[in-house]
Write an enzyme that holds these catalytic residues in place. Structure first.
Site, mmCIF file in Angstrom:
data_model
loop_
_atom_site.group_PDB
_atom_site.id
_atom_site.type_symbol
_atom_site.label_atom_id
_atom_site.label_comp_id
_atom_site.label_asym_id
_atom_site.label_seq_id
_atom_site.Cartn_x
_atom_site.Cartn_y
_atom_site.Cartn_z
ATOM 1 N N SER A 1 125.127 23.528 70.538
ATOM 2 C CA SER A 1 125.217 24.982 70.477
ATOM 3 C C SER A 1 126.352 25.485 71.369
ATOM 4 O O SER A 1 127.507 25.109 71.169
ATOM 5 C CB SER A 1 123.866 25.604 70.851
ATOM 6 O OG SER A 1 123.807 26.955 70.483
ATOM 7 N N ASP B 1 120.342 27.237 59.987
ATOM 8 C CA ASP B 1 120.983 27.605 61.241
ATOM 9 C C ASP B 1 122.054 28.649 60.960
ATOM 10 O O ASP B 1 122.908 28.451 60.085
ATOM 11 C CB ASP B 1 121.613 26.356 61.872
ATOM 12 C CG ASP B 1 122.217 26.602 63.241
ATOM 13 O OD1 ASP B 1 122.171 27.752 63.735
ATOM 14 O OD2 ASP B 1 122.746 25.637 63.825
ATOM 15 N N HIS C 1 118.131 25.448 63.936
ATOM 16 C CA HIS C 1 118.928 25.416 65.154
ATOM 17 C C HIS C 1 118.016 25.090 66.336
ATOM 18 O O HIS C 1 116.935 25.646 66.464
ATOM 19 C CB HIS C 1 119.606 26.763 65.388
ATOM 20 C CG HIS C 1 120.516 26.753 66.573
ATOM 21 N ND1 HIS C 1 121.847 26.426 66.486
ATOM 22 C CD2 HIS C 1 120.283 26.993 67.895
ATOM 23 C CE1 HIS C 1 122.406 26.474 67.690
ATOM 24 N NE2 HIS C 1 121.467 26.817 68.562
#
Length: 309
Positions: free
Chosen positions: A152, A247, A277
């Site tokens: 991320s 995501d 995610h």
């Protein structure tokens, strides 16, 4: 495909607990919430050594780093930047994941505690990441390949330092491992718009993170904020890119992989179907995490074999 059963059950259980949405919390509240996952992750594998050290940043700040060495003969050194929207995350929260990565890759893992927003806005996290990379290279055996990675926002920092290493003739990065990385600030692409992707991380939450890290929206096109906007990616380290089907960041991760490929950079991409995610960090909670870690381990080991052969 639909979310896998384990993820659907996990989200349903979380919803039963009620509570505020992420973007309705303060950063400290989100940080405290993330601490509650540490016991659920459980302890990671034993290491040959664990060192808690500090790196002096360019501005004199001491950056804590945890160095996890799995055995007496590591195959490489892997600097791993944790996720959390540049706002949350600590080495303790990612310790179990880092230990698993150390075992699966055969590498010493360096886990930095870079400074977080909103107390420290852009470019602090990116600069801390660069300082840690240089420190790691300076103290490592030069015969060992140097890898960077992260998930991320940590994937964002890994992509940034991989670019900076080329731009500034810095340490030679052998491989970058980008787990659903933040590479752009476009909140209107198809993966952001897809209702099926509004899960633990949704569009509103990502805007909240961006606003805390880059309150001056004018800087978001900078390459060291949105690496997808770099004009030239030639010479950047080969990449392993792991994406989640459900995501909001999927499209920009795919776009970055394609831009790397167009620049002649070797890229391996895999989209994990049925995953959301954040799945990669949920070690011992979501089975998808095991599959993701195994994929990264296999890809890193194959790369290390190819560069040593």
């Amino acid at each position: 495909m639909a979310l896998d059963d384990a993820t659907a059950a996990f989200l349903a259980q979380a919803a039963e607990g009620g509570g505020k949405a992420l973007h309705e919390m303060t950063p400290d509240e989100v940080r405290s919430m993330n601490d509650t996952f540490i016991d659920l992750y459980g302890p990671g594998p034993e290491m040959a050594s664990v060192e808690n050290l500090t790196v002096e940043a360019a501005d004199g700040h001491a950056i804590p780093v945890r160095v996890l060495t799995p055995d007496d003969s590591p195959r490489g050194v892997f600097v791993y930047f944790h996720g959390g929207g540049w706002v949350v995350g600590t080495p303790d929260q990612f310790d179990t994941l880092a230990r698993r990565l150390a075992v699966e890759t055969g590498c010493t893992v360096v886990l930095p505690d870079y400074r977080l927003a909103p107390e420290n806005i852009y470019p602090t996290a990116a600069d801390d990441a660069w300082d840690v990379l240089q420190w790691t290279a300076s103290r490592s055996d030069s015969a060992l390949p140097l890898l960077v990675g992260g998930d991320s926002s940590g994937g964002n920092l890994a992509a940034v330092v991989a670019q900076r290493a080329v731009r500034e003739n810095g340490p030679a990065v052998s491989l970058q491992v980008l787990v659903y990385p933040v590479t752009d600030h476009d909140f209107d692409n198809s993966s952001y718009a897809d209702p099926a992707n509004q899960l633990m991380l949704d569009k509103t939450s990502m805007i909240w993170f961006w606003d805390l890290y880059t309150p001056d929206a004018g800087v978001r096109r900078n390459w060291d904020v949105s690496p997808l906007h770099a004009e030239d990616l030639s010479g950047v380290a080969p990449a392993v890119v792991l994406l989640a089907e459900h995501d909001v960041l999927r499209d920009e991760g795919q776009a970055y992989a394609e831009k790397l490929t167009a620049a002649g950079v070797p890229v391996e991409v895999r989209v994990f179907d049925g995953q959301m995610h954040g799945f990669f960090q949920f070690v011992n909670i979501l089975p998808g995490a095991d599959a993701g870690i195994a994929y990264v381990g296999e890809s890193v080991r194959a790369h290390l074999t190819s560069v040593v052969a």
